[in-house]
Each structure stands twice: as structure tokens, then as C-alpha cells.
Design a protein around this motif. Sequence first.
Motif, PDB file in Angstrom:
ATOM      1  N   LEU A   1     -25.167 -42.229   7.410  1.00 64.90           N
ATOM      2  CA  LEU A   1     -25.262 -40.792   7.168  1.00 64.90           C
ATOM      3  C   LEU A   1     -24.821 -40.555   5.736  1.00 64.90           C
ATOM      4  O   LEU A   1     -23.698 -40.888   5.361  1.00 64.90           O
TER       5      LEU A   1
ATOM      6  N   ASP B   1     -17.732 -33.591   4.500  1.00 66.84           N
ATOM      7  CA  ASP B   1     -17.251 -32.931   5.720  1.00 66.84           C
ATOM      8  C   ASP B   1     -18.401 -32.822   6.730  1.00 66.84           C
ATOM      9  O   ASP B   1     -19.314 -31.999   6.581  1.00 66.84           O
ATOM     10  N   LYS B   2     -18.349 -33.634   7.779  1.00 65.31           N
ATOM     11  CA  LYS B   2     -19.423 -33.633   8.784  1.00 65.31           C
ATOM     12  C   LYS B   2     -19.577 -32.268   9.460  1.00 65.31           C
ATOM     13  O   LYS B   2     -20.662 -31.891   9.886  1.00 65.31           O
ATOM     14  N   ASN B   3     -18.491 -31.529   9.577  1.00 68.48           N
ATOM     15  CA  ASN B   3     -18.532 -30.247  10.277  1.00 68.48           C
ATOM     16  C   ASN B   3     -19.383 -29.203   9.558  1.00 68.48           C
ATOM     17  O   ASN B   3     -19.779 -28.194  10.160  1.00 68.48           O
TER      18      ASN B   3
ATOM     19  N   ILE C   1     -22.303 -29.889   8.144  1.00 73.77           N
ATOM     20  CA  ILE C   1     -23.709 -30.323   8.130  1.00 73.77           C
ATOM     21  C   ILE C   1     -24.516 -29.547   9.179  1.00 73.77           C
ATOM     22  O   ILE C   1     -24.197 -29.570  10.368  1.00 73.77           O
TER      23      ILE C   1
ATOM     24  N   VAL D   1     -30.114 -32.539   9.479  1.00 70.87           N
ATOM     25  CA  VAL D   1     -30.154 -33.986   9.214  1.00 70.87           C
ATOM     26  C   VAL D   1     -31.618 -34.398   9.069  1.00 70.87           C
ATOM     27  O   VAL D   1     -32.425 -34.212   9.981  1.00 70.87           O
TER      28      VAL D   1
ATOM     29  N   ASN E   1     -21.674 -36.797  17.557  1.00 71.21           N
ATOM     30  CA  ASN E   1     -20.956 -36.343  16.363  1.00 71.21           C
ATOM     31  C   ASN E   1     -21.545 -35.113  15.679  1.00 71.21           C
ATOM     32  O   ASN E   1     -20.820 -34.362  15.030  1.00 71.21           O
ATOM     33  N   LEU E   2     -22.860 -34.890  15.804  1.00 73.08           N
ATOM     34  CA  LEU E   2     -23.503 -33.727  15.182  1.00 73.08           C
ATOM     35  C   LEU E   2     -24.447 -33.056  16.185  1.00 73.08           C
ATOM     36  O   LEU E   2     -25.645 -32.903  15.929  1.00 73.08           O
TER      37      LEU E   2
ATOM     38  N   ALA F   1     -27.760 -33.430   5.365  1.00 72.58           N
ATOM     39  CA  ALA F   1     -27.454 -34.858   5.236  1.00 72.58           C
ATOM     40  C   ALA F   1     -28.730 -35.633   5.547  1.00 72.58           C
ATOM     41  O   ALA F   1     -29.706 -35.074   6.046  1.00 72.58           O
TER      42      ALA F   1
ATOM     43  N   ILE G   1     -21.327 -40.805   4.039  1.00 69.89           N
ATOM     44  CA  ILE G   1     -20.375 -40.030   4.850  1.00 69.89           C
ATOM     45  C   ILE G   1     -19.892 -40.855   6.037  1.00 69.89           C
ATOM     46  O   ILE G   1     -18.718 -40.858   6.389  1.00 69.89           O
ATOM     47  N   GLU G   2     -20.826 -41.570   6.671  1.00 68.41           N
ATOM     48  CA  GLU G   2     -20.481 -42.424   7.817  1.00 68.41           C
ATOM     49  C   GLU G   2     -21.376 -43.653   7.782  1.00 68.41           C
ATOM     50  O   GLU G   2     -22.599 -43.534   7.654  1.00 68.41           O
TER      51      GLU G   2
END
Length: 359
Positions: free
Chosen positions: A177, A183-185, A187, A190, A207-208, A233, A249-250
Motif C-alpha cells: 500500500l 495515516d491509513k485512517n 485513505i 484505493v 484494514n480499509l 492510496a 504505507i504498509e
Amino acid sequence: MGTDKLQELRNKIDNIDEQILKLLNERAKLAVEVGHIKKENKMPIYVPSREKKIFERLESLNKKYGEVFPTKYIRPVFREIISACRSTEETLKVAYLGPKATFTQEAAIEHFGQAVEYIPVSTIKDVFEEIIRGNADYGVVPVENTIEGIVNYTLDLLVNYPLKITGEVILEISLHLIGLNPDKNKIQKVYSHRHALAECRDWLAKNLPHAQQIEVESTAKAAEMAKDDYESAAIASEAAADIYGLQVIERKIDKPANFTRFLVIGKEIPPPSGKDKTTFVFSLKNEVGALYKTLEPLYKHGINMTKIESRPSKREAWDYIFFTDIEGHISEPKVKEALDELEKKSPFFKILGSYPKAH
């Protein structure tokens, strides 16, 4: 004392590097002479069977020298040496499914090295077209993934175009990712290719779960789409992150054991390397036991079939053609005899290629 010894070792390394550089230039001069002979005799510049034998010979020789230099790096090091020397003979042009930083380009570099003119195109069909038009010598296309299965469009094009498979590349795929915002929160969207989204389905759901998933034509295009939006992302490679100025990010959000098989396509079947694979397609007569009867020549001649995949023929309802991989090269007598017999039993038959197996 320690610094003196260190300088002495560095001086020795510098001397060895200079010797390597001298030998590289001598090798390149010989490559130029080889190129002249090939052109005079209208021989192909790129001979994958020859390159494979070079790699295998050097990997075997490395044991003689104690393998202080790790054997697994022999192939990538000499791939670039061979690629650079080949460019003194002629610059190969290789089309691939673009844009830059796709896994297909990574597979192309894995096969041909860096000293090649790479041509990114928009679709798999365009790869075939570039070769037909003479704009590219070879092409690289995805054909199969261990998680998502066969790329059917590639198989259909192989049937319909007068090109041959000249090689294959098996590439381990790591999907990350990537984006501007760590900050994933934050996003909301995708982007990725549909296969990549499918391969990361479980991670995205966990996660998303609220992020919108948007399909685009490639993972590299996804990175390009995400590079100007802090709420977006992409799922793509680390190379794509580097090219488009994004951060990882990940890491490795796809499933384990994710491999993709890519085919190298060109106009001619290469000579045998000793460890080859032949791919062909055939159809069946409408009779009882047709598949068994058609494949019987392989058993009769001791040919090992490693893969068979069926596809609708698109000629009539419930009519299928079968894509098949066997061990051996079409120039080997037993392979040729078996396929000649098989062809006589099939309403439709086509050799798609004979080429060195991926290492």
C-alpha cells in the motif's frame, strides 16, 4: 595498524576492480566481432538458449572458487554484463504492458537486463501489435498468477497472432500500500489493477473496509493516480513508489506465495537450450474419449505434460481449445513426432512456442 591494513585491502579491491573493467571492455570488443558475424550470416542477435547456458556454466564454476561470491547473484550480475555487451551488437527493443514500474517491466528487466530500449504500451494487445509492426523485437506479457489464475486475454492473442513464445519469467510479486499520507485512517480511495485488488482483498476488508476500491489498467497507473491526492492510496510495487514519489504505507499486503508467470514473445522459436518447454494449443473431435485419444501420442513417446488449460474456442457453443505445456523442444525428434501425431488427431492445432524453462 588497523587503518594501514584497511587501506591495503582497499587498494587490492581497487586493482581488482580495474582488472574487471579491463576484462569487461575486452568482452565487449569480442561481442562486437560476434555481432558482425551474426549480421553477415543473418543470425539473430538475441539467443536465449546461449545466454542460459552461460548462466548455468558460471553458476556451476562458482563452486570451484568456494562460492565466496554468492551463487544466487551470478545470474543477475552476468545478466547485466551480457545485456550491456549485447547492446554493442544491436539495441533490442522490447515492448511491455506499461506504464513504467509495472511488474511486467520488472519481468522484462529480469529477462533482458537494463541495456535494452523498453517501450511501454497501454494494453496486452498493443504489445503484440508493436512486434507485428516492427517497432519492437520482443514483448513481455503476463499470462498466469498463482492466486488469480490465467490471463485469458493473453491466451486468446497467442492463438490469433502469428507470434511465438520465446521465453518465460516467473516473478514473485510483493504488493504494497503506497501513497502520500502515511495515516491509513485518512485513505478514502484505493487504486489498483483488478488482480491486485483481488489478491489484497482480505487485507483491505480488515484494514480499509470503508475505502472505495477503484480498478485501473495497471498497478503503475494506480501509483500515478495516487500521487496528487492525500486521501488516495495505491496497491503497487516499491519501484512504483520510488518513481512516483510515494511512500510505502504498509508492506506486503497481498497473500503469501504470490507468483506471476510472464511470457516473452517474438517472431521466431529460439534454438534448444537443453532444458526447454513447448506450448501448443489444440481442439478436439466431437467423439467419446476424444481428449484421451488426442493426448495419447504424448504418452506413447514418453513426453511429460506439465500443464493443460481449457478455453472456449469462440467458434461455437460448448466448443473448447486446450492450451498445453510439455517438457522438451520442438526440434527434438520425439517431441516433433508426438506433436505431428497429435496434430493429425486435432481439428485445430498450433505450436505457440518452444523456449528455455524459467530458472
